[in-house]
Write a protein that holds these residues in place. Structure first.
Motif, PDB file in Angstrom:
ATOM      1  N   GLY A  16       1.168   1.641  -9.732  1.00  0.00           N
ATOM      2  CA  GLY A  16       0.980   1.597  -8.281  1.00  0.00           C
ATOM      3  C   GLY A  16       1.447   2.884  -7.627  1.00  0.00           C
ATOM      4  O   GLY A  16       1.827   3.845  -8.308  1.00  0.00           O
ATOM      5  N   PHE A  17       1.434   2.865  -6.331  1.00  0.00           N
ATOM      6  CA  PHE A  17       1.740   4.075  -5.566  1.00  0.00           C
ATOM      7  C   PHE A  17       3.166   4.580  -5.846  1.00  0.00           C
ATOM      8  O   PHE A  17       3.355   5.650  -6.436  1.00  0.00           O
ATOM      9  CB  PHE A  17       1.502   3.757  -4.086  1.00  0.00           C
ATOM     10  CG  PHE A  17       2.161   4.690  -3.123  1.00  0.00           C
ATOM     11  CD1 PHE A  17       2.086   6.064  -3.301  1.00  0.00           C
ATOM     12  CD2 PHE A  17       2.847   4.191  -2.028  1.00  0.00           C
ATOM     13  CE1 PHE A  17       2.704   6.933  -2.393  1.00  0.00           C
ATOM     14  CE2 PHE A  17       3.459   5.039  -1.129  1.00  0.00           C
ATOM     15  CZ  PHE A  17       3.395   6.412  -1.317  1.00  0.00           C
ATOM     16  N   ILE A  18       4.168   3.817  -5.492  1.00  0.00           N
ATOM     17  CA  ILE A  18       5.544   4.296  -5.674  1.00  0.00           C
ATOM     18  C   ILE A  18       5.904   4.276  -7.167  1.00  0.00           C
ATOM     19  O   ILE A  18       6.527   5.205  -7.684  1.00  0.00           O
ATOM     20  CB  ILE A  18       6.545   3.438  -4.858  1.00  0.00           C
ATOM     21  CG1 ILE A  18       6.134   3.406  -3.378  1.00  0.00           C
ATOM     22  CG2 ILE A  18       7.974   3.977  -5.013  1.00  0.00           C
ATOM     23  CD1 ILE A  18       6.943   2.447  -2.512  1.00  0.00           C
ATOM     24  N   GLY A  19       5.463   3.225  -7.852  1.00  0.00           N
ATOM     25  CA  GLY A  19       5.794   3.076  -9.272  1.00  0.00           C
ATOM     26  C   GLY A  19       5.347   4.264 -10.099  1.00  0.00           C
ATOM     27  O   GLY A  19       6.092   4.739 -10.967  1.00  0.00           O
ATOM     28  N   SER A  20       4.152   4.768  -9.835  1.00  0.00           N
ATOM     29  CA  SER A  20       3.647   5.868 -10.673  1.00  0.00           C
ATOM     30  C   SER A  20       4.436   7.154 -10.419  1.00  0.00           C
ATOM     31  O   SER A  20       4.649   7.946 -11.347  1.00  0.00           O
ATOM     32  CB  SER A  20       2.151   6.089 -10.446  1.00  0.00           C
ATOM     33  OG  SER A  20       1.900   6.400  -9.096  1.00  0.00           O
ATOM     34  N   TYR A  73       5.140   6.808   2.207  1.00  0.00           N
ATOM     35  CA  TYR A  73       3.775   7.352   2.198  1.00  0.00           C
ATOM     36  C   TYR A  73       3.720   8.543   1.255  1.00  0.00           C
ATOM     37  O   TYR A  73       4.758   9.111   0.880  1.00  0.00           O
ATOM     38  CB  TYR A  73       3.331   7.769   3.616  1.00  0.00           C
ATOM     39  CG  TYR A  73       4.054   8.986   4.148  1.00  0.00           C
ATOM     40  CD1 TYR A  73       5.343   8.890   4.644  1.00  0.00           C
ATOM     41  CD2 TYR A  73       3.453  10.260   4.118  1.00  0.00           C
ATOM     42  CE1 TYR A  73       6.030  10.009   5.116  1.00  0.00           C
ATOM     43  CE2 TYR A  73       4.125  11.373   4.589  1.00  0.00           C
ATOM     44  CZ  TYR A  73       5.414  11.241   5.081  1.00  0.00           C
ATOM     45  OH  TYR A  73       6.089  12.343   5.521  1.00  0.00           O
ATOM     46  N   GLY A  74       2.502   8.913   0.900  1.00  0.00           N
ATOM     47  CA  GLY A  74       2.319  10.066   0.016  1.00  0.00           C
ATOM     48  C   GLY A  74       1.122   9.861  -0.895  1.00  0.00           C
ATOM     49  O   GLY A  74       0.441   8.836  -0.811  1.00  0.00           O
ATOM     50  N   PRO A  75       0.867  10.828  -1.782  1.00  0.00           N
ATOM     51  CA  PRO A  75      -0.311  10.744  -2.646  1.00  0.00           C
ATOM     52  C   PRO A  75      -0.261   9.522  -3.563  1.00  0.00           C
ATOM     53  O   PRO A  75       0.792   9.139  -4.035  1.00  0.00           O
ATOM     54  CB  PRO A  75      -0.246  12.036  -3.476  1.00  0.00           C
ATOM     55  CG  PRO A  75       0.998  12.742  -3.092  1.00  0.00           C
ATOM     56  CD  PRO A  75       1.631  12.059  -1.949  1.00  0.00           C
ATOM     57  N   GLY A  76      -1.434   8.937  -3.775  1.00  0.00           N
ATOM     58  CA  GLY A  76      -1.533   7.818  -4.710  1.00  0.00           C
ATOM     59  C   GLY A  76      -1.513   6.459  -4.021  1.00  0.00           C
ATOM     60  O   GLY A  76      -1.691   5.436  -4.677  1.00  0.00           O
ATOM     61  N   GLN A  77      -1.306   6.434  -2.706  1.00  0.00           N
ATOM     62  CA  GLN A  77      -1.320   5.142  -2.009  1.00  0.00           C
ATOM     63  C   GLN A  77      -2.779   4.738  -1.809  1.00  0.00           C
ATOM     64  O   GLN A  77      -3.569   5.521  -1.279  1.00  0.00           O
ATOM     65  CB  GLN A  77      -0.599   5.277  -0.674  1.00  0.00           C
ATOM     66  CG  GLN A  77      -0.195   3.948  -0.072  1.00  0.00           C
ATOM     67  CD  GLN A  77       0.718   4.104   1.145  1.00  0.00           C
ATOM     68  OE1 GLN A  77       0.784   5.187   1.737  1.00  0.00           O
ATOM     69  NE2 GLN A  77       1.410   3.051   1.511  1.00  0.00           N
ATOM     70  N   ASN A  78      -3.098   3.538  -2.241  1.00  0.00           N
ATOM     71  CA  ASN A  78      -4.480   3.082  -2.268  1.00  0.00           C
ATOM     72  C   ASN A  78      -4.933   2.618  -0.868  1.00  0.00           C
ATOM     73  O   ASN A  78      -4.381   1.672  -0.335  1.00  0.00           O
ATOM     74  CB  ASN A  78      -4.538   1.918  -3.270  1.00  0.00           C
ATOM     75  CG  ASN A  78      -5.907   1.338  -3.436  1.00  0.00           C
ATOM     76  OD1 ASN A  78      -6.806   1.599  -2.643  1.00  0.00           O
ATOM     77  ND2 ASN A  78      -6.074   0.535  -4.468  1.00  0.00           N
TER      78      ASN A  78
END
Ligand code: UD1
Length: 307
Positions: A10-14, A176-181
């Motif tokens: 996921g976003f934060i996880g990755s 927020y940031g890159p990778g958030q779907n």
């Protein structure tokens, strides 16, 4: 050392997985890809990835036995307040039951972990007037999401105290940031704003835009998580935020400036169960050595560059 990250695609996880790999840990990811994406995981050859649901109790128990992780980061979640109002039972099964089952298994089998970190939310504070929110401020969870997050925090901390498990909780503010779907109407507002600005789509503004949030860039969040792990802290709760309050209207204005383009806004009534104002006191995290590296302008510029 080995780390298990649920929600690791996921976003934060990755982002956390990237960091843990860089720190030299062996990393195991469990993600059902409901919101996550394998493309988010940069070092796939160095990470063990299981595409599974954290609610699969048998699978999770077997995984813990086989992998014997030192660190467990529980990030898998139905991550939206509004989504939890649409799907309260499903939210509960992921955000509470899956976490509880894992704790119970760790307790029963005396699994020798070094830290179990549960990711809770600023939503637990609700609409009580005290601001900024300190970890010991009163709570008033207003949605199934916030209720599950708060109740699960209590389980995580009580299991820590009662059964001597090294547990800790964090309360994410608005990350927020890159990778958030951006693909769901329940996605984080900055991913939706980015998508709308990029693709000239209309943005639906719920309420009058005066609601405030404390937006924190994902790199600062990872810094905070790693500080908490390194400090061997247990049985504590930490706010993870930037420490600044901004209204949605102000964020939209700043982002339009950063992007050099203007947004087409459609107004809609405010969403049920939402918090009106949110901002954190981050003093506890600062004591661990946390410094916010990303102002809202800097974070939005960086996010926009990569969008
Ligand atoms: C967010 C996180 C949640 C986290 C919490 C901590 C997401 C999806 N939710 O919830 O996981 O625990 O912060 O504070 O990342 N909005 C619009 N238009 C849209 C989408 C949202 O106007 O298209 C508004 C919402 O009504 C809300 C604000 O933007 O007032 C923020 O919404 P959202 O990004 O969903 O975050 P939170 O509900 O604060």
């Amino acid at each position: 050392m080995k780390a298990l990250v649920t929600g690791g695609a996921g976003f934060i996880g990755s982002h956390l997985v990237d960091h843990l790999v860089a720190e030299g840990l062996d990393v195991v990811v469990v993600d059902n890809l409901s919101m996550g994406d394998l493309h988010n995981v940069k070092h796939q050859d160095e990470v063990t990835i299981y595409v599974e649901d954290v609610r699969n109790e048998k699978f999770m128990q077997q995984l813990l036995q086989e992998e014997q992780p030192d660190y467990i980061y529980f990030l898998a979640a139905v991550a939206s307040v509004a989504d939890s109002i649409e799907r309260p039972a499903e939210t509960h099964s992921v955000n509470q039951t899956a976490v509880f089952n894992m704790l119970e298994y760790i307790r029963k089998t005396n699994l020798p972990i070094k830290q179990f970190l549960f990711t809770s939310s600023a939503a637990v504070y609700g609409n009580l007037p005290e601001l900024p929110k300190k970890e010991d401020s009163r709570v008033d969870p207003l949605s199934p999401y916030a209720i599950d997050k708060y109740a699960t925090e209590r389980f995580v901390l009580a299991y820590g105290e009662l059964y001597d498990l090294p547990t800790v909780c964090v309360r994410f503010f608005n990350v927020y940031g890159p990778g958030q779907n951006p693909s769901s109407p329940y996605s984080g507002v900055l991913s939706i704003l980015t998508d709308c600005l990029n693709n000239k789509k209309p943005f639906t503004l719920y309420g009058d835009g005066s609601q405030t949030r404390d937006f924190v860039y994902v790199e600062d969040v990872i810094q905070a998580l790693w500080l908490i792990t390194k400090s061997d802290t247990e049985h504590e709760v930490f706010n993870i935020a930037n420490g600044n309050e901004a209204s949605l209207n102000a964020i939209i204005e700043t982002y339009e400036k950063v992007a050099g383009t203007s947004l087409q806004i459609k107004k809609a009534p405010g969403r049920e169960g939402e918090v009106k104002r949110s901002v954190a006191n981050i003093g506890k995290l600062i004591k661990l050595g946390y410094t916010t590296k990303w102002s809202l302008e800097a974070g939005l510029s960086k996010y926009w560059e990569g969008a």
